[in-house]
Design a protein around this motif. Structure first.
Motif, short mmCIF file in Angstrom:
data_model
loop_
_atom_site.label_atom_id
_atom_site.label_comp_id
_atom_site.label_asym_id
_atom_site.label_seq_id
_atom_site.Cartn_x
_atom_site.Cartn_y
_atom_site.Cartn_z
N VAL A 267 0.84 -1.20 0.00
CA VAL A 267 0.00 0.00 0.00
C VAL A 267 0.88 1.25 0.00
O VAL A 267 0.64 2.19 -0.74
N ASP A 268 1.89 1.25 0.84
CA ASP A 268 2.88 2.33 0.88
C ASP A 268 4.22 1.76 0.43
O ASP A 268 4.58 0.64 0.80
N LYS A 269 4.95 2.51 -0.36
CA LYS A 269 6.19 1.96 -0.95
C LYS A 269 7.19 1.52 0.11
O LYS A 269 8.05 0.67 -0.16
N SER A 270 7.10 2.08 1.33
CA SER A 270 8.04 1.67 2.38
C SER A 270 7.87 0.21 2.75
O SER A 270 8.81 -0.44 3.23
N PHE A 271 6.69 -0.35 2.51
CA PHE A 271 6.42 -1.75 2.87
C PHE A 271 7.24 -2.71 2.02
O PHE A 271 7.51 -3.84 2.44
N ALA A 272 7.67 -2.27 0.86
CA ALA A 272 8.47 -3.13 -0.01
C ALA A 272 9.78 -3.52 0.64
O ALA A 272 10.37 -4.57 0.32
N ARG A 273 10.28 -2.69 1.58
CA ARG A 273 11.52 -3.02 2.28
C ARG A 273 11.32 -4.10 3.32
O ARG A 273 12.29 -4.69 3.79
N TYR A 274 10.08 -4.34 3.72
CA TYR A 274 9.81 -5.27 4.81
C TYR A 274 9.60 -6.70 4.33
O TYR A 274 9.67 -7.64 5.12
N VAL A 275 9.29 -6.88 3.07
CA VAL A 275 9.01 -8.20 2.53
C VAL A 275 10.08 -8.57 1.50
O VAL A 275 10.72 -7.69 0.91
N MET A 276 10.27 -9.86 1.27
CA MET A 276 11.31 -10.34 0.36
C MET A 276 10.69 -11.23 -0.70
O MET A 276 9.86 -12.10 -0.38
N HIS A 277 11.10 -11.03 -1.94
CA HIS A 277 10.46 -11.74 -3.05
C HIS A 277 10.71 -13.24 -2.99
O HIS A 277 9.95 -14.03 -3.55
N ASN A 278 11.78 -13.68 -2.31
CA ASN A 278 12.10 -15.10 -2.27
C ASN A 278 11.72 -15.76 -0.94
O ASN A 278 12.11 -16.89 -0.67
N ALA A 279 10.96 -15.05 -0.12
CA ALA A 279 10.46 -15.62 1.14
C ALA A 279 8.95 -15.77 1.02
O ALA A 279 8.21 -14.78 1.01
#
Length: 302
Positions: free
Chosen positions: A7-19
């Motif tokens: 929802v907010d671009k900052s959340f992209a730092r909290y999740v990992m594409h390979n997890a």
């Protein structure tokens, strides 16, 4: 279905594409109260209607930890690493000693029985804070139906002096709760009484004015999920709240803004951080337990 919604671009730092989101246990009726035991490498969680506490170990699977459990709901650990549990059946908060004995900490207030303690947290001073809604005595599914003897309050219990005080009396039915990482704030869920379809369902936040006396400042509305209700939640190291909701887990900034979601397609009851670096989020859903590695750690234990 894309299970991660930014929802907010900052959340992209909290999740990992390979997890990926993993289902680690299933086949339950209503899971709750996840507690991570890093020293034992296991997760405990409640299966309330089945009257048991379960144990999950990576690579081994699920086993029964305690049955009957007195319809245990929320749990946490104290500073000595002992399990603190809220029991619907016994209408009490109890502690499991290192040798397995169970000590009843509190079951009455001013001579009246508690309703059905629901969720619990321990502060760095050793005090135990818990909510006492009516859910476990309002029906026979998660406890045993009985009359309420007390209003639904939030309590602070001092185990050293055996002193129990009302910390907050402004809720219809308080539910989940957690402290901010610096313990200056206490977040408490309002999920309303079972019979009220139009009940307020939100997280409120309170400044802690006098922790030793259990005195809170005036609360304010913090966050209300757009689907379902916030039941249980935990803070990460940055003060973000990871809360249950009707469609999964919502990550909310300290300012109360929705940053992102982990969608599960069914209601979530509670979450906790665990794993080697407290960066694995364990998620209790209606019938299963899921887990996902994050690029954030949970707030350190007290």
């Amino acid at each position: 279905m894309n299970q991660i919604e930014i929802v907010d671009k900052s959340f992209a730092r909290y999740v990992m594409h390979n997890a990926r989101l993993e289902c680690i246990a299933q086949g339950f009726r209503w899971t709750e109260g996840p507690v991570w035991f890093g020293d034992a490498g296991c997760l405990l969680f409640s299966d309330i209607p089945n009257n048991r506490i379960m144990r999950w170990i990576e690579g081994i699977g699920v086993s029964v930890y305690r049955q009957p459990s007195q319809f245990a709901n929320g749990g946490t650990r104290d500073q000595q690493g002992r399990l603190i549990s809220c029991l619907h059946g016994a209408r009490a908060v109890v502690r499991t000693e290192h040798d397995g004995r169970i000590t009843t900490l509190v079951e009455k207030f001013q001579g009246q029985r508690l309703n059905s303690p629901n969720d619990v947290v321990v502060k760095s001073d050793g005090s135990i804070w818990f909510t006492d809604p009516h859910y476990g005595i309002a029906m026979d599914y998660e406890g045993e139906r009985a009359e309420e003897e007390l209003p639904c309050h939030v309590y602070r219990f001092d185990p050293r002096h055996r002193r129990l005080v009302v910390a907050c009396d402004t809720f219809d039915c308080p539910n989940g709760l957690c402290f901010s990482p610096d313990e200056s704030l206490l977040y408490i869920a309002e999920t309303g009484r079972i019979s009220e379809d139009s009940a307020t369902r939100e997280i409120r936040v309170f400044e802690i004015r006098d922790a030793a006396r259990g005195q809170l400042g005036e609360g304010r509305s913090f966050y209300a999920p757009d689907v379902g209700a916030a039941d249980g939640f935990r803070c990460d190291e940055d003060g973000n709240i990871w809360t249950s909701a009707g469609d999964g887990v919502h990550c909310v900034s300290p300012e109360g803004a929705l940053l992102g979601r982990i969608r599960l397609g069914e209601p979530v009851s509670n979450v906790t951080f665990g794993g080697r670096h407290r960066s694995r989020l364990f998620i209790c859903c209606a019938t299963a337990v899921h887990a996902i590695y994050l690029n954030r750690r949970g707030a350190p234990p007290p």
